[in-house]
Motif scaffolding. Structure first.
Motif, short mmCIF file in Angstrom:
data_model
loop_
_atom_site.label_atom_id
_atom_site.label_comp_id
_atom_site.label_asym_id
_atom_site.label_seq_id
_atom_site.Cartn_x
_atom_site.Cartn_y
_atom_site.Cartn_z
N UNK A 50 1.01 -0.83 -0.34
CA UNK A 50 0.01 -0.01 -0.32
C UNK A 50 0.93 1.59 0.01
N UNK A 51 0.69 2.48 -0.85
CA UNK A 51 1.15 3.26 -0.87
C UNK A 51 0.45 4.48 0.14
N UNK A 52 1.12 4.95 0.87
CA UNK A 52 0.30 5.63 1.79
C UNK A 52 1.95 6.89 2.29
N UNK A 97 5.45 13.13 1.12
CA UNK A 97 6.46 12.34 0.26
C UNK A 97 5.77 11.68 0.09
N UNK A 98 5.48 11.13 -1.38
CA UNK A 98 5.04 10.46 -2.70
C UNK A 98 5.92 8.87 -2.03
N UNK A 123 -0.59 6.56 -11.28
CA UNK A 123 -1.26 7.68 -11.52
C UNK A 123 -1.80 7.89 -10.03
N UNK A 124 -1.49 9.63 -9.73
CA UNK A 124 -1.66 10.02 -8.82
C UNK A 124 -2.94 11.24 -9.08
N UNK A 131 -3.94 15.82 0.52
CA UNK A 131 -4.88 14.59 0.55
C UNK A 131 -4.62 13.85 -0.63
N UNK A 132 -3.82 13.55 -1.37
CA UNK A 132 -3.03 12.43 -2.53
C UNK A 132 -3.11 11.12 -3.03
N UNK A 133 -3.89 10.91 -3.67
CA UNK A 133 -4.50 9.72 -4.11
C UNK A 133 -4.21 9.08 -4.64
N UNK A 134 -3.96 7.42 -4.87
CA UNK A 134 -3.12 6.22 -6.44
C UNK A 134 -4.32 6.36 -6.68
#
Length: 419
Positions: A50-52, A97-98, A123-124, A131-134
């Motif tokens: 999971x990318x958090x 940071x992503x 794609x983010x 509140x960045x989302x994949x």
């Protein structure tokens, strides 16, 4: 008795000599390197993570830089992307940071951030930077990283500090020194289409509703007219040694270590080869204007034994580009063009600026040479000139091109040598 004493004395001297020599420390010279060690991964394991989005990280080894609106994005090679609020270039604010393993390149299209994750394109949605989302994963589009076609195993490299007793650029079979192309890359006209702006070392770029990505030997074309749903259309084989891509007026200028490829992208889904301007083998980013292409060539550990120079190429006829003149440089890396002013990143040697209105007299029109500003790539943004180098990312007021005024610098935690 005297003879016996002499014998004992000789023996004592011999023993002392042996003892002394045996107690001496061996002097060994060691050398420290940053190297990319091979790592084998199952892509299924990578996708399962999971990318958090994480709080801001300190910059350690910054790579590609990218400007989108008031945001400055900085890639941390193989690790992810830093996002900074650059509303005030004199005081950028590190926001978040992503974490993206295997990330090398990035581009932004209408609030959608594209980033490579080993063999996948992610794609983010960054419309809300807090509140960045994949939102999408396009699988297996950079499949040149697979070891074979059916195992799901990828070969990547981990940045590692090594020591050795020999001073060799190549440390042995199985690993090689950090490649500046992997750790260090569209022009500003794309901003009207809500595209961002990268540097001359970019391997991702956007134009006419399409994303173009180059690897070592091919051009990958994606339809991104729906920004959140990229569609991989095709791969175009270019030959080995491809390094960078730069868009200008419906054309793509692709730098390689043997020449500059020019592609007609008027039909953006299917670019067509127009010509190749060949040069000696060397690392080769490129920027262009309506009349000329400016190409830097350099030698170095990852750049063969090429020359160090700036080449000016006449592109009035895109099917027959011609060398106009070449100027000696020290070790030029990326470059940027802002009107009649050219900025050249000279690696460890600094940052140079020139007036290039007269391409036949560029050497007579050097404006500045900032020797303390180690530099690798440059973006001429609307508010500042952004320069990235081994020590960090600095921004300059360049409203007076002949006199750059430093606005801010973000120093890095772990500076590296420029190759």
């Amino acid at each position: 008795m005297k003879n016996l004493n002499s014998v004992f004395a000789s023996i004592l001297i011999l023993i002392s000599a042996i003892s002394f020599s045996s107690c001496q420390d061996e002097v060994t010279t060691t050398y420290t390197y940053r190297a990319m060690m091979p790592v084998y991964l199952q892509m299924s394991d990578v996708r399962a993570r999971t990318i958090t989005i994480e709080p801001a990280h300190e910059l350690e080894n910054p790579g590609k830089i990218y400007l989108y609106g008031n945001y400055l994005l900085i890639n941390e090679p193989q690790e992810g992307i830093h996002i900074l609020d650059n509303t005030n270039p004199a005081s950028p604010v590190n926001l978040n940071f992503i974490p993206i393993k295997g990330n090398v390149d990035l581009a932004v299209n209408n609030n959608m951030l594209y980033a490579d994750n080993y063999v996948d394109l992610l794609v983010f949605d960054i419309s809300n930077i807090r509140s960045i989302k994949l939102v999408e994963r396009v699988k297996d589009v950079f499949n040149h990283l697979y070891t074979t076609s059916n195992t799901g195993v990828i070969l990547t490299f981990k940045d590692t500090v090594l020591t050795s007793e020999s001073d060799h650029g190549f440390m042995g079979r199985g690993f090689f020194l950090n490649d500046s192309r992997a750790s260090f890359a569209s022009n500003f006209s794309g901003a009207a289409q809500s595209y961002g702006q990268g540097g001359s070392m970019a391997r991702f770029t956007l134009m006419s509703g399409h994303l173009y990505a180059v690897d070592d030997y091919s051009l990958r074309v994606f339809d991104v007219k729906d920004p959140a749903k990229p569609r991989h259309l095709r791969n175009i084989e270019l030959g080995w040694g491809i390094e960078t891509i730069f868009p200008f007026q419906e054309n793509l200028f692709i730098g390689s270590n043997s020449g500059m490829h020019i592609y007609d992208a008027k039909t953006p889904s299917n670019p067509q080869k127009m010509s190749v301007f060949e040069h000696v083998r060397a690392c080769d980013p490129v920027v262009v204007n309506e009349k000329f292409a400016f190409v830097t060539l350099r030698n170095g550990r990852n750049c063969f034994n090429g020359v160090n120079e700036l080449q000016v190429v006449d592109i009035a006829n895109l099917r027959q580009p011609k060398l106009v003149k070449a100027y000696p440089m020290l070790n030029p890396h990326g470059l940027a063009l802002a009107g009649d002013f050219l900025y050249v990143a000279e690696g460890q040697h600094g940052l140079k600026s020139f007036n290039v209105a007269n391409v036949m007299g560029i050497d007579q029109n050097q404006l500045e040479f900032l020797k303390s500003m180690k530099s690798v790539d440059i973006i001429p943004g609307p508010k500042s000139l952004i320069v990235i180098g081994p020590d960090g990312v600095c921004q300059f007021d360049y409203s007076t091109p002949s006199k750059l005024k430093k606005l801010s610098c973000i120093n890095v935690k772990n500076p590296v040598n420029v190759q």
